[in-house]
Design an enzyme around this catalytic site. Structure first.
Site, mmCIF file in Angstrom:
data_model
loop_
_atom_site.group_PDB
_atom_site.id
_atom_site.type_symbol
_atom_site.label_atom_id
_atom_site.label_comp_id
_atom_site.label_asym_id
_atom_site.label_seq_id
_atom_site.Cartn_x
_atom_site.Cartn_y
_atom_site.Cartn_z
ATOM 1 N N GLY A 190 44.277 43.806 35.643
ATOM 2 C CA GLY A 190 44.574 44.590 36.709
ATOM 3 C C GLY A 190 44.924 45.860 36.590
ATOM 4 O O GLY A 190 44.089 46.592 37.907
ATOM 5 N N PRO A 196 52.096 38.648 34.060
ATOM 6 C CA PRO A 196 51.425 39.469 33.151
ATOM 7 C C PRO A 196 51.582 40.173 34.724
ATOM 8 O O PRO A 196 51.004 40.993 35.314
ATOM 9 C CB PRO A 196 50.010 38.882 33.383
ATOM 10 C CG PRO A 196 50.496 37.408 33.305
ATOM 11 C CD PRO A 196 51.517 36.866 33.578
ATOM 12 N N ASP A 217 44.957 39.257 45.361
ATOM 13 C CA ASP A 217 45.396 38.034 44.840
ATOM 14 C C ASP A 217 46.633 37.737 43.768
ATOM 15 O O ASP A 217 46.068 36.673 43.109
ATOM 16 C CB ASP A 217 44.519 37.338 45.405
ATOM 17 C CG ASP A 217 43.971 35.713 45.124
ATOM 18 O OD1 ASP A 217 45.626 34.999 45.253
ATOM 19 O OD2 ASP A 217 43.233 35.353 45.157
ATOM 20 N N SER A 218 48.096 37.613 43.732
ATOM 21 C CA SER A 218 48.695 37.724 42.848
ATOM 22 C C SER A 218 49.667 36.214 42.188
ATOM 23 O O SER A 218 49.586 35.839 43.415
ATOM 24 C CB SER A 218 49.700 39.111 42.009
ATOM 25 O OG SER A 218 50.239 39.302 43.024
ATOM 26 N N GLN A 228 50.297 32.492 29.917
ATOM 27 C CA GLN A 228 50.992 31.468 30.713
ATOM 28 C C GLN A 228 50.255 29.421 30.814
ATOM 29 O O GLN A 228 49.334 29.413 30.146
ATOM 30 C CB GLN A 228 50.683 31.682 32.506
ATOM 31 C CG GLN A 228 49.186 31.844 32.864
ATOM 32 C CD GLN A 228 48.280 32.889 34.428
ATOM 33 O OE1 GLN A 228 49.485 33.201 34.656
ATOM 34 N NE2 GLN A 228 47.614 32.828 34.107
ATOM 35 N N GLU A 244 40.418 39.060 36.967
ATOM 36 C CA GLU A 244 41.443 37.975 36.523
ATOM 37 C C GLU A 244 41.747 38.208 34.981
ATOM 38 O O GLU A 244 41.058 38.436 33.922
ATOM 39 C CB GLU A 244 40.863 36.614 37.028
ATOM 40 C CG GLU A 244 41.604 35.399 36.258
ATOM 41 C CD GLU A 244 42.839 35.541 36.882
ATOM 42 O OE1 GLU A 244 43.302 35.040 37.775
ATOM 43 O OE2 GLU A 244 43.718 35.328 35.612
ATOM 44 N N ASP A 254 53.267 34.966 40.942
ATOM 45 C CA ASP A 254 54.106 35.300 40.885
ATOM 46 C C ASP A 254 54.414 36.628 40.840
ATOM 47 O O ASP A 254 53.657 36.513 39.366
ATOM 48 C CB ASP A 254 55.509 34.040 41.676
ATOM 49 C CG ASP A 254 55.718 32.651 42.483
ATOM 50 O OD1 ASP A 254 54.958 33.372 43.717
ATOM 51 O OD2 ASP A 254 55.681 31.985 41.926
#
Ligand code: SAM
Length: 280
Positions: free
Chosen positions: A138, A162, A155-156, A31, A106, A158
């Site tokens: 994950g 990925p 705890d992702s 990203q 992560e 949006d």
């Protein structure tokens, strides 16, 4: 020169921040990652153009995603956090002394590195000996583990890139299998104002696996339109049955024993969105 960052929420809405410094801006394997210093909210982590966390308001999200399930489970010892590379959820989870192991999955090591360098107030727990960091997907990690965790926190970012698969019913079914018999899932489930198109499927996807499924809300100024949702799926323990007297003070700035209950009181339009409105 005036510097502004703006985050487009959809085709007709954007939030704009005055910034005084760009600390890092790079493309990682997963990203676009930026840390900027905004005048109003301080240092701010941005992934693919979306604000993830800021120094000034991060405590709202991190306290609410961690303490609500951690006080719902009577003896959480082994916790899995998917995403969360900034470390805020780890920091809050570490406040619970009965938690023996926290596994943070992560996908992007550069998020952890940037948080350690630029956001030490948030990432300060990542080097704790109770914390084990795994840099992998994950979705695969959860599929490979069975009957192991007391609590799994999603705890992702949006649902783009990925993170898309972290919002699917098949993933929640695998989370169910990775939990012990009395385990709990909590997931960040987006904004009722901006994401009304996807929230019903996300909520029903969790409900398809978990006998107790409850949405709760909090208010975060830097998340689109302020109102933010989490969904808790539980095999056994009901968050509404937690005795407020058992919620000890671990040093909060947002969460309170009363708010634990109150955050589950949903506005009528949110109840209707998730198919939980009482019949009129
Ligand atoms: N509080 C934040 C929010 O709601 O905007 C989320 C914070 S945290 C920074 C989200 C993290 O999830 C990102 O660092 C991203 O790299 C990670 N992530 C996204 N998809 C993932 C996946 N499939 N497996 C593991 N981590 C993932």
């Amino acid at each position: 020169m005036e510097l502004w960052y703006y985050e487009t929420e959809n085709s007709d809405l954007a939030l704009q921040y005055h910034i005084n410094q760009v600390l890092v801006l790079k493309q990682t394997d997963y990203q676009e990652l930026a840390v900027v210093e905004t005048d109003r909210f301080g240092r701010t982590l941005i992934l693919d153009g979306a604000v993830q966390t800021t120094i000034k308001d991060e405590y709202v999200y991190h306290e609410m995603i961690a303490h609500v399930p951690l006080f719902t489970h009577p003896h959480p010892e082994k916790v899995l956090i998917i995403g969360g590379g900034d470390g805020g959820t780890v920091r809050e989870t570490l406040k619970h002394k009965n938690v023996k192991e926290i596994h943070l999955v992560e996908i992007d090591p550069e998020v952890v590195a940037a948080a350690k360098e630029y956001l030490p107030e948030i990432s300060c727990g990542l080097s704790d000996p109770r914390v084990f960091i795994h840099h992998t997907d994950g979705i695969k990690f959860v599929a490979d583990h069975k009957n192991e965790y007391d609590l799994i926190i999603i705890d992702s970012s949006d649902p783009i890139g990925p993170a898309v698969g972290l919002f699917r019913a098949e993933f929640y079914a695998n989370v169910y299998r990775a939990l012990k018999d009395d385990g709990i899932l909590v997931a960040q489930t987006e904004s009722p104002w901006i994401n009304a198109d996807i929230i019903p499927d996300i909520y029903q996807g969790i409900k398809a696996s978990f006998p107790i499924t409850r949405m709760y809300l909090c208010y975060i100024p830097t998340y689109p339109c302020g109102m933010w949702s989490f969904t808790l799926g539980s095999k056994k323990y009901d968050p509404l049955k937690v005795d407020p007297a058992k919620i000890t003070d671990l040093g909060y700035r947002y969460y309170t024993p009363h708010l634990h209950q109150a955050s589950f009181a949903l506005p009528q339009f949110v109840q209707e969105m998730i198919g939980e409105a009482a019949k009129k």
